[in-house]
Motif scaffolding. Structure first.
Motif, PDB file in Angstrom:
ATOM      1  N   THR A   1       0.738  -1.233   0.169  1.00 44.85           N
ATOM      2  CA  THR A   1      -0.038   0.074   0.018  1.00 44.85           C
ATOM      3  C   THR A   1       0.927   1.286   0.133  1.00 44.85           C
ATOM      4  OG1 THR A   1      -1.843  -1.190   1.064  1.00 44.85           O
ATOM      5  CG2 THR A   1      -1.829   1.054   1.052  1.00 44.85           C
ATOM      6  N   VAL A   2       2.034   1.110   0.756  1.00 47.89           N
ATOM      7  CA  VAL A   2       2.911   2.361   0.590  1.00 47.89           C
ATOM      8  C   VAL A   2       3.207   2.996  -0.950  1.00 47.89           C
ATOM      9  CG1 VAL A   2       5.424   3.175   1.180  1.00 47.89           C
ATOM     10  CG2 VAL A   2       4.124   1.844   2.929  1.00 47.89           C
ATOM     11  N   ARG A   3       3.280   1.771  -1.774  1.00 43.66           N
ATOM     12  CA  ARG A   3       3.771   2.266  -3.145  1.00 43.66           C
ATOM     13  C   ARG A   3       2.387   2.111  -3.954  1.00 43.66           C
ATOM     14  NH1 ARG A   3       8.497  -0.906  -6.014  1.00 43.66           N
ATOM     15  NH2 ARG A   3       9.504   0.137  -4.608  1.00 43.66           N
ATOM     16  N   PHE A   4       1.539   1.418  -3.842  1.00 41.07           N
ATOM     17  CA  PHE A   4       0.087   1.519  -4.471  1.00 41.07           C
ATOM     18  C   PHE A   4      -0.983   1.861  -3.734  1.00 41.07           C
ATOM     19  CE2 PHE A   4       3.216  -1.947  -6.144  1.00 41.07           C
ATOM     20  CZ  PHE A   4       3.438  -1.510  -7.326  1.00 41.07           C
ATOM     21  N   ARG A   5      -1.260   2.896  -3.701  1.00 36.29           N
ATOM     22  CA  ARG A   5      -2.535   3.455  -2.703  1.00 36.29           C
ATOM     23  C   ARG A   5      -3.843   2.897  -3.075  1.00 36.29           C
ATOM     24  NH1 ARG A   5       0.273   7.771  -0.337  1.00 36.29           N
ATOM     25  NH2 ARG A   5       2.570   7.022  -0.345  1.00 36.29           N
ATOM     26  N   ASP A   6      -4.127   2.483  -4.515  1.00 31.81           N
ATOM     27  CA  ASP A   6      -5.296   1.818  -4.989  1.00 31.81           C
ATOM     28  C   ASP A   6      -5.491   0.655  -4.157  1.00 31.81           C
ATOM     29  OD1 ASP A   6      -5.471   4.153  -6.557  1.00 31.81           O
ATOM     30  OD2 ASP A   6      -4.918   3.089  -8.276  1.00 31.81           O
ATOM     31  N   ILE A   7      -4.646   0.094  -3.485  1.00 33.95           N
ATOM     32  CA  ILE A   7      -5.013  -1.316  -2.803  1.00 33.95           C
ATOM     33  C   ILE A   7      -5.963  -0.879  -1.684  1.00 33.95           C
ATOM     34  CG2 ILE A   7      -3.888  -2.919  -1.388  1.00 33.95           C
ATOM     35  CD1 ILE A   7      -1.419  -2.748  -3.152  1.00 33.95           C
ATOM     36  N   VAL A   8      -6.027   0.129  -1.258  1.00 26.10           N
ATOM     37  CA  VAL A   8      -6.781   0.475   0.026  1.00 26.10           C
ATOM     38  C   VAL A   8      -8.469   0.267  -0.737  1.00 26.10           C
ATOM     39  CG1 VAL A   8      -7.827   2.278   1.539  1.00 26.10           C
ATOM     40  CG2 VAL A   8      -5.266   1.956   1.018  1.00 26.10           C
ATOM     41  N   HIS A   9      -8.649   0.676  -1.733  1.00 27.82           N
ATOM     42  CA  HIS A   9      -9.872   0.785  -2.437  1.00 27.82           C
ATOM     43  C   HIS A   9     -10.251  -0.527  -2.759  1.00 27.82           C
ATOM     44  CE1 HIS A   9     -10.123   5.064  -1.852  1.00 27.82           C
ATOM     45  NE2 HIS A   9      -8.824   5.012  -2.863  1.00 27.82           N
ATOM     46  N   LEU A  10      -9.310  -1.158  -3.466  1.00 25.57           N
ATOM     47  CA  LEU A  10      -9.525  -2.847  -4.021  1.00 25.57           C
ATOM     48  C   LEU A  10      -9.859  -3.695  -2.895  1.00 25.57           C
ATOM     49  CD1 LEU A  10      -6.878  -2.681  -6.624  1.00 25.57           C
ATOM     50  CD2 LEU A  10      -9.208  -2.559  -7.033  1.00 25.57           C
ATOM     51  N   TYR A  11      -9.027  -3.492  -1.807  1.00 25.64           N
ATOM     52  CA  TYR A  11      -9.339  -4.474  -0.679  1.00 25.64           C
ATOM     53  C   TYR A  11     -10.552  -4.392  -0.056  1.00 25.64           C
ATOM     54  CZ  TYR A  11      -7.703  -7.507   3.331  1.00 25.64           C
ATOM     55  OH  TYR A  11      -7.719  -8.457   3.907  1.00 25.64           O
ATOM     56  N   SER A  12     -11.136  -3.216   0.055  1.00 25.88           N
ATOM     57  CA  SER A  12     -12.437  -3.242   0.575  1.00 25.88           C
ATOM     58  C   SER A  12     -13.536  -3.971  -0.273  1.00 25.88           C
ATOM     59  CB  SER A  12     -13.021  -1.460   0.658  1.00 25.88           C
ATOM     60  OG  SER A  12     -12.984  -1.180  -0.703  1.00 25.88           O
TER      61      SER A  12
END
Length: 258
Positions: free
Chosen positions: A164-175
């Motif tokens: 997530t530090v490098r790819f912030r979109d993971i926050v939205h994808l993980y939800s």
């Protein structure tokens, strides 16, 4: 290894401070505070029990408890991994100023989730007593599935925190992933309800095996099967090893992306 252990002991007081901070921040300005860890699963249990037992007619004995067990396991995984995912980002200012073993930020989120889990488990016991469900001696073995649950959550949390530090979109994808995950494990349905192909997909989810063991010892007075324990060991520690590998591989570049 000895150096890592000494380092952990050195920063142990900091870990306690981080856990206390996480708990305070989560329930800051909340009237009921930590009581929400008990009320939230109870309210969801009531709603889901009504919907699925009456509208969809799931004929499962002690269905409210069946759901509450599923919620207890899923909510811990969801809360701990979601919190771990932003553990490094949320402490970027501190990481830039002083040296702290970065995995402590992830571990603190896992530990704070454990505290919430214990509150939810107390709610489960209260509901069992209220419904006059027998408390079996096998309940003392609940630490077995819970241990595997913590280990796999820590492994996944380390992976998510690093990426997530490098790819912030993971926050939205993980939800989105978590929304799907609740239907990919038997939280509200039984495995016997599933067609064979779907059954195989659900069983491939490592959390399914852990949840089944959890229900067995808490509700059904059954000991965890040897094969189930072996599979849980391989899967949970496999995720933990992968988590530490990914985390340590990426941690030197954290400061460049914060």
């Amino acid at each position: 290894m000895a150096e890592h252990i000494r380092n952990f002991k050195k920063f142990w007081p900091l870990l306690i401070e981080l856990v206390e901070r996480d708990i305070k921040i989560k329930y800051r300005k909340s009237v009921l505070g930590i009581l929400w860890t008990i009320l939230n699963p109870l309210l969801m249990m009531i709603i889901l029990s009504f919907v699925f037992s009456n509208l969809f007619r799931f004929n499962i004995e002690n269905y409210p408890l069946y759901i509450l067990c599923g919620q207890t396991v899923f909510n811990f995984y969801s809360e701990s991994t979601s919190g771990s995912m932003t553990a490094i980002l949320g402490n970027g200012a501190l990481i830039k100023k002083v040296y702290i073993p970065k995995y402590l930020f992830v571990l603190s989120r896992i530990c704070s989730s454990i505290i919430n889990f214990l509150s939810t488990f107390c709610a489960l016991i209260i509901v069992m007593l209220a419904l006059r469900v027998e408390l079996h001696l096998t309940m003392f073995l609940v630490f077995i599935p819970v241990f595997f649950l913590i280990i796999i959550s820590l492994g996944v949390g380390l992976i998510l925190a690093a990426l997530t530090v490098r790819f912030r979109d993971i926050v939205h994808l993980y939800s989105v992933f978590l929304t799907a995950l609740v239907y990919l494990m038997p939280v509200i349905y039984t495995m016997s309800f599933l067609p064979h192909k779907v059954y195989l997909v659900v069983m491939a989810n490592p959390l399914t095996n852990i949840l089944i063991m959890f229900r067995d010892v808490v509700l059904y007075n059954a000991l965890p099967g040897g094969m189930s324990v072996l599979v849980a060991v391989l899967e949970s520690f496999g995720f933990l090893a992968l988590g530490f590998y990914v985390f340590y591989k990426q941690q030197d570049s954290f400061i460049l992306n914060l």
